[in-house]
Design a protein around this motif. Structure first.
Motif, PDB file in Angstrom:
ATOM      1  N   GLU A  30      12.208   2.008  51.760  1.00  0.00           N
ATOM      2  CA  GLU A  30      12.510   2.786  50.562  1.00  0.00           C
ATOM      3  C   GLU A  30      13.282   4.034  50.958  1.00  0.00           C
ATOM      4  O   GLU A  30      13.071   4.596  52.033  1.00  0.00           O
ATOM      5  CB  GLU A  30      11.219   3.164  49.846  1.00  0.00           C
ATOM      6  N   LYS A  44      -2.082   1.196  41.569  1.00  0.00           N
ATOM      7  CA  LYS A  44      -1.893   0.312  42.723  1.00  0.00           C
ATOM      8  C   LYS A  44      -3.105  -0.596  42.899  1.00  0.00           C
ATOM      9  O   LYS A  44      -2.964  -1.800  43.107  1.00  0.00           O
ATOM     10  CB  LYS A  44      -1.671   1.147  43.990  1.00  0.00           C
ATOM     11  N   TYR A  55       2.500  -6.962  42.291  1.00  0.00           N
ATOM     12  CA  TYR A  55       2.297  -6.109  43.467  1.00  0.00           C
ATOM     13  C   TYR A  55       3.100  -6.628  44.662  1.00  0.00           C
ATOM     14  O   TYR A  55       3.804  -5.861  45.323  1.00  0.00           O
ATOM     15  CB  TYR A  55       0.807  -6.043  43.816  1.00  0.00           C
ATOM     16  N   LEU A  58       6.922  -6.077  44.133  1.00  0.00           N
ATOM     17  CA  LEU A  58       7.314  -4.677  44.357  1.00  0.00           C
ATOM     18  C   LEU A  58       7.243  -4.311  45.831  1.00  0.00           C
ATOM     19  O   LEU A  58       8.121  -3.601  46.349  1.00  0.00           O
ATOM     20  CB  LEU A  58       6.416  -3.741  43.540  1.00  0.00           C
ATOM     21  N   LYS A  63      10.222  -1.439  46.536  1.00  0.00           N
ATOM     22  CA  LYS A  63      10.224  -0.542  45.381  1.00  0.00           C
ATOM     23  C   LYS A  63       8.833  -0.074  44.972  1.00  0.00           C
ATOM     24  O   LYS A  63       8.685   0.633  43.983  1.00  0.00           O
ATOM     25  CB  LYS A  63      10.878  -1.247  44.190  1.00  0.00           C
ATOM     26  N   LEU A  64       7.802  -0.440  45.719  1.00  0.00           N
ATOM     27  CA  LEU A  64       6.427  -0.130  45.329  1.00  0.00           C
ATOM     28  C   LEU A  64       6.172   1.368  45.268  1.00  0.00           C
ATOM     29  O   LEU A  64       5.642   1.879  44.283  1.00  0.00           O
ATOM     30  CB  LEU A  64       5.433  -0.796  46.280  1.00  0.00           C
ATOM     31  N   CYS A  66       8.210   3.953  44.991  1.00  0.00           N
ATOM     32  CA  CYS A  66       8.976   4.588  43.911  1.00  0.00           C
ATOM     33  C   CYS A  66       8.339   4.287  42.557  1.00  0.00           C
ATOM     34  O   CYS A  66       8.201   5.176  41.705  1.00  0.00           O
ATOM     35  CB  CYS A  66      10.420   4.109  43.966  1.00  0.00           C
ATOM     36  N   TYR A  67       7.933   3.054  42.361  1.00  0.00           N
ATOM     37  CA  TYR A  67       7.296   2.636  41.112  1.00  0.00           C
ATOM     38  C   TYR A  67       5.980   3.387  40.887  1.00  0.00           C
ATOM     39  O   TYR A  67       5.727   3.904  39.798  1.00  0.00           O
ATOM     40  CB  TYR A  67       7.053   1.126  41.145  1.00  0.00           C
ATOM     41  N   ASP A  70       6.515   7.029  40.019  1.00  0.00           N
ATOM     42  CA  ASP A  70       6.935   7.162  38.624  1.00  0.00           C
ATOM     43  C   ASP A  70       5.736   7.027  37.683  1.00  0.00           C
ATOM     44  O   ASP A  70       5.596   7.798  36.734  1.00  0.00           O
ATOM     45  CB  ASP A  70       7.997   6.109  38.304  1.00  0.00           C
ATOM     46  N   ILE A  71       4.869   6.065  37.939  1.00  0.00           N
ATOM     47  CA  ILE A  71       3.660   5.880  37.118  1.00  0.00           C
ATOM     48  C   ILE A  71       2.793   7.130  37.189  1.00  0.00           C
ATOM     49  O   ILE A  71       2.276   7.607  36.175  1.00  0.00           O
ATOM     50  CB  ILE A  71       2.856   4.643  37.595  1.00  0.00           C
TER      51      ILE A  71
END
Length: 126
Positions: A30, A44, A55, A58, A63-64, A66-67, A70-71
């Motif tokens: 990432e 998560k 899961y 991602l 991208k996990l 970053c995701y 954001d959450i």
């Protein structure tokens, strides 16, 4: 036998491990590695236990993190906004805090608990 071979049909390199050739696979990295907060960690865990395919997708796409960041930001903003709106609507003000601090603490705890439940339902467990 060669230590590494290249398969033109699929475009992968293979490394000799004992008697077998194993594909040389590397997960993409990432770009940014921001810390994941409380809400991101809870989402998560939900993904790991209940949405395993999402899961893994991602994670393998890189991208996990970053995701989840954001959450976490969305949930934190929503909590602050909900607590402020509920407190204003229910008349939990600084004046009440000065006059009856224990009542203010109890009411704010109730408001925060309701806001957390809304965030769980709308963001974390979705």
């Amino acid at each position: 036998m060669d230590k590494y071979i290249y398969d033109e049909s699929n475009g992968l390199w293979y490394e000799l491990q004992g008697d077998y050739y194993i594909p040389c696979l590397i997960l993409p990295t990432e770009k940014e590695h921001k810390p994941i907060g409380l809400w991101g960690q809870r989402h998560k865990r939900y993904l790991q236990e209940h949405k395993r395919a999402v899961y893994i997708t991602l994670l393998t796409s890189g991208k996990l993190n970053c995701y989840l960041t954001d959450i976490d930001e969305q949930a934190t903003e929503m909590i602050f906004r909900l607590v402020e709106q509920m407190a204003d609507k229910e008349g939990v003000t600084e004046q009440l805090k000065v006059e009856k601090p224990m009542l203010w603490v109890g009411r704010m705890n109730e408001i925060q608990a309701r806001a957390r439940e809304i965030v769980y339902a709308d963001i974390i467990y979705k």
